[in-house]
Motif scaffolding. Structure first.
Motif, PDB file in Angstrom:
ATOM      1  N   ALA A 103      -0.817   7.214 -17.727  1.00 44.71           N
ATOM      2  CA  ALA A 103      -1.404   8.543 -17.642  1.00 44.71           C
ATOM      3  C   ALA A 103      -0.789   9.337 -16.496  1.00 44.71           C
ATOM      4  CB  ALA A 103      -2.911   8.427 -17.441  1.00 44.71           C
ATOM      5  N   ALA A 104      -0.778  10.655 -16.665  1.00 41.53           N
ATOM      6  CA  ALA A 104      -0.288  11.519 -15.603  1.00 41.53           C
ATOM      7  C   ALA A 104      -1.289  11.530 -14.453  1.00 41.53           C
ATOM      8  CB  ALA A 104      -0.079  12.928 -16.138  1.00 41.53           C
ATOM      9  N   ALA A 105      -0.789  11.752 -13.256  1.00 41.29           N
ATOM     10  CA  ALA A 105      -1.663  11.762 -12.083  1.00 41.29           C
ATOM     11  C   ALA A 105      -2.484  13.037 -12.043  1.00 41.29           C
ATOM     12  CB  ALA A 105      -0.833  11.657 -10.816  1.00 41.29           C
ATOM     13  N   PRO A 106      -3.785  12.940 -11.723  1.00 38.30           N
ATOM     14  CA  PRO A 106      -4.571  14.153 -11.508  1.00 38.30           C
ATOM     15  C   PRO A 106      -4.138  14.838 -10.221  1.00 38.30           C
ATOM     16  CG  PRO A 106      -5.844  12.193 -10.944  1.00 38.30           C
ATOM     17  CD  PRO A 106      -4.571  11.708 -11.547  1.00 38.30           C
ATOM     18  N   ALA A 107      -4.561  16.061 -10.032  1.00 45.16           N
ATOM     19  CA  ALA A 107      -4.174  16.807  -8.833  1.00 45.16           C
ATOM     20  C   ALA A 107      -4.807  16.199  -7.585  1.00 45.16           C
ATOM     21  CB  ALA A 107      -4.611  18.269  -8.986  1.00 45.16           C
ATOM     22  N   ALA A 108      -4.088  16.309  -6.479  1.00 45.21           N
ATOM     23  CA  ALA A 108      -4.609  15.963  -5.152  1.00 45.21           C
ATOM     24  C   ALA A 108      -5.079  14.516  -5.032  1.00 45.21           C
ATOM     25  CB  ALA A 108      -5.748  16.915  -4.779  1.00 45.21           C
ATOM     26  N   GLU A 167      -4.638  10.681  -3.468  1.00 43.75           N
ATOM     27  CA  GLU A 167      -4.184  10.151  -2.188  1.00 43.75           C
ATOM     28  C   GLU A 167      -4.083   8.632  -2.260  1.00 43.75           C
ATOM     29  OE1 GLU A 167      -5.884  13.246   1.132  1.00 43.75           O
ATOM     30  OE2 GLU A 167      -7.243  11.667   0.450  1.00 43.75           O
ATOM     31  N   SER A 168      -3.302   8.081  -1.351  1.00 46.16           N
ATOM     32  CA  SER A 168      -3.249   6.626  -1.199  1.00 46.16           C
ATOM     33  C   SER A 168      -3.714   6.243   0.198  1.00 46.16           C
ATOM     34  CB  SER A 168      -1.830   6.097  -1.444  1.00 46.16           C
ATOM     35  OG  SER A 168      -0.907   6.661  -0.534  1.00 46.16           O
ATOM     36  N   VAL A 169      -4.336   5.080   0.279  1.00 42.44           N
ATOM     37  CA  VAL A 169      -4.863   4.543   1.532  1.00 42.44           C
ATOM     38  C   VAL A 169      -4.398   3.095   1.645  1.00 42.44           C
ATOM     39  CG1 VAL A 169      -6.960   3.957   2.840  1.00 42.44           C
ATOM     40  CG2 VAL A 169      -6.885   6.049   1.443  1.00 42.44           C
ATOM     41  N   VAL A 170      -4.037   2.666   2.838  1.00 42.00           N
ATOM     42  CA  VAL A 170      -3.666   1.273   3.088  1.00 42.00           C
ATOM     43  C   VAL A 170      -4.807   0.591   3.832  1.00 42.00           C
ATOM     44  CG1 VAL A 170      -2.145  -0.242   4.429  1.00 42.00           C
ATOM     45  CG2 VAL A 170      -1.176   1.588   3.046  1.00 42.00           C
ATOM     46  N   VAL A 171      -5.197  -0.578   3.366  1.00 41.71           N
ATOM     47  CA  VAL A 171      -6.258  -1.363   4.011  1.00 41.71           C
ATOM     48  C   VAL A 171      -5.615  -2.573   4.681  1.00 41.71           C
ATOM     49  CG1 VAL A 171      -8.443  -2.585   3.703  1.00 41.71           C
ATOM     50  CG2 VAL A 171      -7.878  -0.627   2.230  1.00 41.71           C
ATOM     51  N   ILE A 172      -5.827  -2.714   5.978  1.00 44.45           N
ATOM     52  CA  ILE A 172      -5.286  -3.830   6.747  1.00 44.45           C
ATOM     53  C   ILE A 172      -6.426  -4.745   7.161  1.00 44.45           C
ATOM     54  CG2 ILE A 172      -4.155  -4.486   8.907  1.00 44.45           C
ATOM     55  CD1 ILE A 172      -2.551  -1.918   8.759  1.00 44.45           C
ATOM     56  N   HIS A 173      -6.339  -6.008   6.740  1.00 42.84           N
ATOM     57  CA  HIS A 173      -7.367  -6.990   7.088  1.00 42.84           C
ATOM     58  C   HIS A 173      -6.695  -8.352   7.268  1.00 42.84           C
ATOM     59  CE1 HIS A 173     -10.704  -9.905   5.924  1.00 42.84           C
ATOM     60  NE2 HIS A 173     -11.166  -9.288   6.998  1.00 42.84           N
ATOM     61  N   ALA A 210       6.328   6.955   5.221  1.00 41.18           N
ATOM     62  CA  ALA A 210       7.449   7.284   4.331  1.00 41.18           C
ATOM     63  C   ALA A 210       6.972   7.631   2.931  1.00 41.18           C
ATOM     64  CB  ALA A 210       8.433   6.117   4.280  1.00 41.18           C
ATOM     65  N   PHE A 211       5.865   7.008   2.495  1.00 39.50           N
ATOM     66  CA  PHE A 211       5.431   7.181   1.113  1.00 39.50           C
ATOM     67  C   PHE A 211       4.110   7.942   0.990  1.00 39.50           C
ATOM     68  CE2 PHE A 211       8.040   3.197   1.032  1.00 39.50           C
ATOM     69  CZ  PHE A 211       9.158   3.812   0.481  1.00 39.50           C
ATOM     70  N   GLY A 212       3.793   8.740   2.021  1.00 37.11           N
ATOM     71  CA  GLY A 212       2.724   9.726   1.905  1.00 37.11           C
ATOM     72  C   GLY A 212       1.310   9.199   1.976  1.00 37.11           C
ATOM     73  N   VAL A 213       1.102   8.061   2.624  1.00 37.47           N
ATOM     74  CA  VAL A 213      -0.255   7.508   2.743  1.00 37.47           C
ATOM     75  C   VAL A 213      -1.132   8.426   3.589  1.00 37.47           C
ATOM     76  CG1 VAL A 213      -1.582   5.599   3.763  1.00 37.47           C
ATOM     77  CG2 VAL A 213       0.442   5.132   2.356  1.00 37.47           C
ATOM     78  N   ALA A 214      -2.358   8.645   3.134  1.00 40.36           N
ATOM     79  CA  ALA A 214      -3.261   9.571   3.815  1.00 40.36           C
ATOM     80  C   ALA A 214      -3.968   8.941   5.007  1.00 40.36           C
ATOM     81  CB  ALA A 214      -4.317  10.090   2.827  1.00 40.36           C
ATOM     82  N   PHE A 242       3.332   4.220  -6.296  1.00 38.25           N
ATOM     83  CA  PHE A 242       2.192   5.138  -6.354  1.00 38.25           C
ATOM     84  C   PHE A 242       2.647   6.567  -6.081  1.00 38.25           C
ATOM     85  CE2 PHE A 242      -1.389   7.538  -4.757  1.00 38.25           C
ATOM     86  CZ  PHE A 242      -2.378   7.213  -5.676  1.00 38.25           C
ATOM     87  N   ALA A 243       3.536   6.745  -5.104  1.00 42.63           N
ATOM     88  CA  ALA A 243       4.023   8.085  -4.766  1.00 42.63           C
ATOM     89  C   ALA A 243       4.748   8.718  -5.950  1.00 42.63           C
ATOM     90  CB  ALA A 243       4.941   8.015  -3.550  1.00 42.63           C
ATOM     91  N   VAL A 244       5.519   7.907  -6.683  1.00 41.47           N
ATOM     92  CA  VAL A 244       6.213   8.421  -7.877  1.00 41.47           C
ATOM     93  C   VAL A 244       5.205   8.845  -8.935  1.00 41.47           C
ATOM     94  CG1 VAL A 244       7.714   7.773  -9.803  1.00 41.47           C
ATOM     95  CG2 VAL A 244       8.323   7.106  -7.459  1.00 41.47           C
ATOM     96  N   TRP A 245       4.210   7.969  -9.183  1.00 32.79           N
ATOM     97  CA  TRP A 245       3.179   8.296 -10.183  1.00 32.79           C
ATOM     98  C   TRP A 245       2.402   9.541  -9.781  1.00 32.79           C
ATOM     99  CZ3 TRP A 245      -2.156   8.335  -9.276  1.00 32.79           C
ATOM    100  CH2 TRP A 245      -2.951   8.559 -10.417  1.00 32.79           C
ATOM    101  N   ALA A 246       2.072   9.646  -8.487  1.00 29.77           N
ATOM    102  CA  ALA A 246       1.256  10.766  -8.011  1.00 29.77           C
ATOM    103  C   ALA A 246       2.043  12.071  -7.952  1.00 29.77           C
ATOM    104  CB  ALA A 246       0.693  10.440  -6.633  1.00 29.77           C
ATOM    105  N   GLY A 247       3.355  11.991  -8.027  1.00 32.45           N
ATOM    106  CA  GLY A 247       4.164  13.204  -7.964  1.00 32.45           C
ATOM    107  C   GLY A 247       4.248  13.809  -6.579  1.00 32.45           C
ATOM    108  N   PHE A 248       4.178  12.975  -5.534  1.00 28.88           N
ATOM    109  CA  PHE A 248       4.307  13.507  -4.182  1.00 28.88           C
ATOM    110  C   PHE A 248       5.675  14.185  -4.041  1.00 28.88           C
ATOM    111  CE2 PHE A 248       1.436   9.937  -2.288  1.00 28.88           C
ATOM    112  CZ  PHE A 248       0.321  10.557  -2.823  1.00 28.88           C
TER     113      PHE A 248
END
Length: 225
Positions: free
Chosen positions: A2-7, A9-15, A32-36, A150-156
């Motif tokens: 599926a195409a990415a919806p508008a706006a 974001e991606s988040v990285v969880v460190i544990h 580099a890859f637009g993580v919020a 994810f950045a490619v799919w999201a169209g960043f």
């Protein structure tokens, strides 16, 4: 796919990322890859070694437990949580099985995602391999691949270039190198200390080590040494 919806974001969880230098390198890949945002769970102190200044461009948030982190990601950010792990129902990241804003939880370098970590995940993705020389990838390499997909799919939008490098943005105003913590109460501090002891015990059990300081490298707060 599926195409990415508008706006989105991606988040990285460190544990419980064990190797100290990996956190800084993760931060570098995240910028580099637009993580919020980067969500740190458990211990508050992490190292920026290897980030090359990337932590100045990221917002960090801390939680004392996976349950609190999950509630924040689901209720406040509207994220789906993807564990990066080979499970029976994991989908290849190359298929871009994303639907909305997504938080990515990466496993410990040696043992992968724990049962507790898997329990907070909605879905799982894995990175297909095509050669037979290794069973798994370094966590920072895995993060780079997944976040790029994810950045490619999201169209960043691609960052501009100057010469043979990408242009680095000015450091955002109001961001510091420390963590943006959501819990400052006495109860939270006590809970964090308990989590440190529990995490140290878990790591000792998993690694069979009698030196927790060698197993859990998240022992400096954003120092470059």
């Amino acid at each position: 796919m599926a195409a990415a919806p508008a706006a989105v974001e991606s988040v990285v969880v460190i544990h419980n990322v064990a190797k100290r230098h990996n956190v800084g390198t993760l931060a570098r890949s995240a910028t580099a890859f637009g993580v919020a945002e980067v969500v740190v769970v458990g211990r508050r102190d992490v190292s920026a070694f290897g980030s090359h200044g990337a932590t100045s461009h990221l917002r960090f948030r801390h939680f004392t437990s996976l349950a609190l982190a999950r509630a924040y990601l689901k209720d406040e950010r509207g994220c789906e949580i993807f564990g990066v792990e080979i499970t029976d129902d994991a989908q290849p990241v190359t298929a871009h099985p994303f639907r909305r804003s997504t938080a990515f939880l990466f496993g410990n370098e040696g043992s992968g995602l724990s049962q507790k970590e898997c329990e907070i995940c909605d879905f799982f993705v894995y990175i297909p391999q095509y050669g037979g020389g290794t069973a798994s990838l370094n966590v920072t390499v895995a993060a780079s691949i997944v976040l790029h997909h994810f950045a490619v799919w999201a169209g960043f939008p691609e960052r501009g270039r100057e010469g043979n490098k990408f242009i680095v943005a000015d450091r955002p105003q109001g961001l510091s190198r420390g963590l943006y913590c959501t819990e400052d109460s006495i109860e939270a501090v006590i809970e964090e200390r308990k989590m440190r002891k529990e995490n140290a015990c878990d790591i000792l059990e998993e690694n069979g080590s009698s030196h927790p300081q060698e197993s859990n490298g998240l022992d400096l707060m954003f120092t470059d040494a």
